[in-house]
Design an enzyme around this catalytic site. Structure first.
Site, PDB file in Angstrom:
ATOM      1  N   ASP A 169      65.309  21.527 -14.889  1.00 47.44           N
ATOM      2  CA  ASP A 169      65.069  22.741 -14.108  1.00 47.44           C
ATOM      3  C   ASP A 169      66.025  22.856 -12.926  1.00 47.44           C
ATOM      4  O   ASP A 169      66.335  23.962 -12.478  1.00 47.44           O
ATOM      5  CB  ASP A 169      63.627  22.760 -13.582  1.00 47.44           C
ATOM      6  N   GLU A 198      57.383  26.937 -20.423  1.00 44.35           N
ATOM      7  CA  GLU A 198      56.997  26.035 -19.330  1.00 44.35           C
ATOM      8  C   GLU A 198      55.783  26.618 -18.606  1.00 44.35           C
ATOM      9  O   GLU A 198      55.721  27.826 -18.365  1.00 44.35           O
ATOM     10  CB  GLU A 198      58.159  25.839 -18.355  1.00 44.35           C
ATOM     11  N   HIS A 240      68.718  11.651  -6.230  1.00 43.64           N
ATOM     12  CA  HIS A 240      67.550  12.515  -6.370  1.00 43.64           C
ATOM     13  C   HIS A 240      66.288  11.735  -6.735  1.00 43.64           C
ATOM     14  O   HIS A 240      65.249  12.312  -7.024  1.00 43.64           O
ATOM     15  CB  HIS A 240      67.816  13.597  -7.426  1.00 43.64           C
TER      16      HIS A 240
END
Length: 535
Positions: free
Chosen positions: A160, A281, A106
């Site tokens: 997240d 957030e 990632h």
């Protein structure tokens, strides 16, 4: 006689040609490469070293789709012992080869790649997750979630996106809207098993082999490969009150965020886990963009139409997003009352507050649905020119210039979320390798862009323009998931004292600089080939 000799020479030539063709046509399934020492084949791991094109192709790219680097081989370890054997062999070899651990790939800029070395495919490991959260470094956080929920518990700090490896996020920090309260993921680790660059398997914690423990957490893969992490757990909630509030003024938006995170003291263990907000957030939405922005399906079509119809300055909106977890024994009415009390005095746009009640799993895994939709449209495996920076609280007004003048410039419809939210520095451990601004509160700005293969460079130029603006205006940012190409930049990133510690740790745990060359820390452009003399 001459004819016979000629015949023998002809046979020899034919045999020679066939022997040279065999590797090309793939007759031998145990073919080797001259990029690695041939005696590596004598190790027990040789059957798990892949040279086939599919394995090499998998390891030669990542989520960013900006860098492509070809390894010599890919190791699919069946146990931690395989990783130990590989690194010990490289360390003891006359010409050590480079090694990189790859979780879910990632990264955005080749950080988990290696040119002509060996990539370790960490998901090949199959170490079971136990009740007390001793978790293999190769495990995905989404699997950790489901395994721990079976016992009524769960980790307290998340990213997240859950389809990331445990070792991968712990090598960076692991942040999200829960970090303000519980700290990053690296601050919620009790113990690690690490295979160092010397090929040594070492168990470490704050009290045992603490230098390695602090080095590896946030260490960008430079000191060792995490094969096990003991993660802090708490009682798992069942459901979540999930709220989004809309702002059209930057200062009001940041002031309200800072107010919410200020409610939590220096010591997270003193906070009753059943009380207060569990997630804060913020995000920036350009008015021409989809308010859901693929990360979730929070807003209904009617909500989206209402939001996009608002007349706001510069076409920029701000969302403050909060969540309150609740448990089996909690009364729903009381939870609503407590949430309402937490949000008293906030100055969002009147009537622009949106609330949902979802399961704990649905909330934590909220990005997955959007990911699958992008996959189905062929829009997931595209270039991702991301930029993530930490900004001191005292300088966010200086940075505000970049939102309308750089990010929203040219009325560009940006694909991907823009995150902007504050963190409490006292939830971080400065002994660890991760780097933050030195102020008590700092913000993270995450430009998580996706693009086509032909237009990603335009987004890269925006990123470079933001970094240049920060440099010219003295904004003391720190990159999260950092990307630099020179030693000078890395030294500036860490600061003189921490850079010296970082170098000393590299000498201690990976002196031959085998691990994670894709980060370009000790093999940066222009540093020369012999890095050891500069240490």
């Amino acid at each position: 006689m001459a004819k016979t000799t000629l015949t023998y020479l002809s046979y020899f030539f034919i045999i020679f040609i066939i022997s040279r063709l065999i590797p090309i046509i793939g007759v031998n399934q145990r073919l080797w490469t001259d990029l690695l020492p041939p005696n590596l084949l004598s190790l027990d791991i040789s059957s798990r070293l892949s040279l086939d094109q599919s394995s090499l192709a998998m390891a030669s790219t990542d989520f960013g789709n900006l860098v492509h680097t070809n390894p010599a081989a890919v190791l699919h370890p069946s146990s931690v012992d395989d990783i130990v054997s590989l690194l010990k062999f490289s360390y003891n070899n006359s010409f050590p080869f480079k090694v990189a651990a790859r979780g879910r790939g990632h990264s955005c800029r080749g950080q988990a790649m290696v040119e002509n070395g060996v990539v370790i495919d960490m998901p090949s490991l199959s170490i079971p997750t136990r009740f007390y959260a001793d978790i293999g470094g190769e495990q995905l956080w989404v699997d950790v979630l489901h395994a721990t929920l079976d016992h009524g518990v769960a980790p307290v700090s998340w990213t997240d996106y859950l389809y990331l490896s445990v070792g991968g996020t712990l090598s960076n920090a692991g942040i999200s809207g829960q970090t303000f309260r519980y700290g990053p993921q690296i601050n919620n680790v009790h113990e690690l098993d690490v295979v160092t660059g010397k090929g040594e398997l070492i168990t470490c914690s704050k009290k045992m082999n603490s230098e390695l423990f602090h080095a590896v957490l946030g260490g960008l893969g430079q000191f060792g490969i995490i094969t096990r992490a003991r993660i802090r757990l708490e009682a798992a909630p069942k459901r979540v009150k999930w709220v989004r509030m809309l702002y059209d003024d930057f200062s009001t938006f940041t002031r309200d965020q800072e107010h919410l995170i200020s409610l939590y003291g220096n010591y997270q263990e003193l906070i009753n886990i059943n009380h207060g907000l569990n997630y804060v957030e913020g995000s920036i939405i350009l008015q021409q963009s989809d308010p859901n922005n693929w990360r979730s399906s929070f807003f209904s079509s009617n909500d989206q139409a209402r939001i996009t119809s608002l007349n706001v300055p510069n076409g920029v909106l701000y969302f403050l997003e909060v969540a309150k977890f609740y448990y089996d024994h909690d009364d729903d009415t009381n939870t609503d009352k407590e949430l309402k009390k937490q949000l008293e005095g906030l100055n969002y746009i009147p009537e622009c507050i949106f609330t949902r009640d979802v399961s704990f799993v649905e909330f934590l895994n909220r990005v997955r649905k959007g990911e699958l939709e992008l996959h189905s449209k062929g829009l997931w495996e595209v270039p991702h020119p991301w930029l993530n920076i930490f900004i001191p609280k005292s300088q966010i007004e200086d940075l505000h210039h970049v939102i309308p003048n750089i990010i929203a410039k040219d009325n560009t419809d940006l694909a991907g979320p823009i995150l902007f939210y504050p963190l409490n520095r006292n939830k971080w451990d400065d002994k660890m390798s991760a780097v933050t601004p030195e102020e008590d509160v700092f913000y993270t700005l995450g430009l998580l862009h996706s693009s086509g293969f032909d237009d990603w460079e335009a987004l890269e130029r925006k990123n470079e323009e933001i970094l240049k603006y920060c440099e010219e205006h003295g904004i003391k940012i720190k990159q999260y998931l950092p990307h630099y190409t020179t030693k000078k930049e890395w030294e500036s990133h860490f600061g003189h004292k921490k850079w010296r510690i970082f170098q000393q740790r590299k000498n201690s745990f990976d002196p031959k600089m085998i691990l994670s060359p894709g980060q370009k820390i000790f093999n940066s452009v222009g540093q020369g080939e012999d890095r050891s003399r500069s240490m």
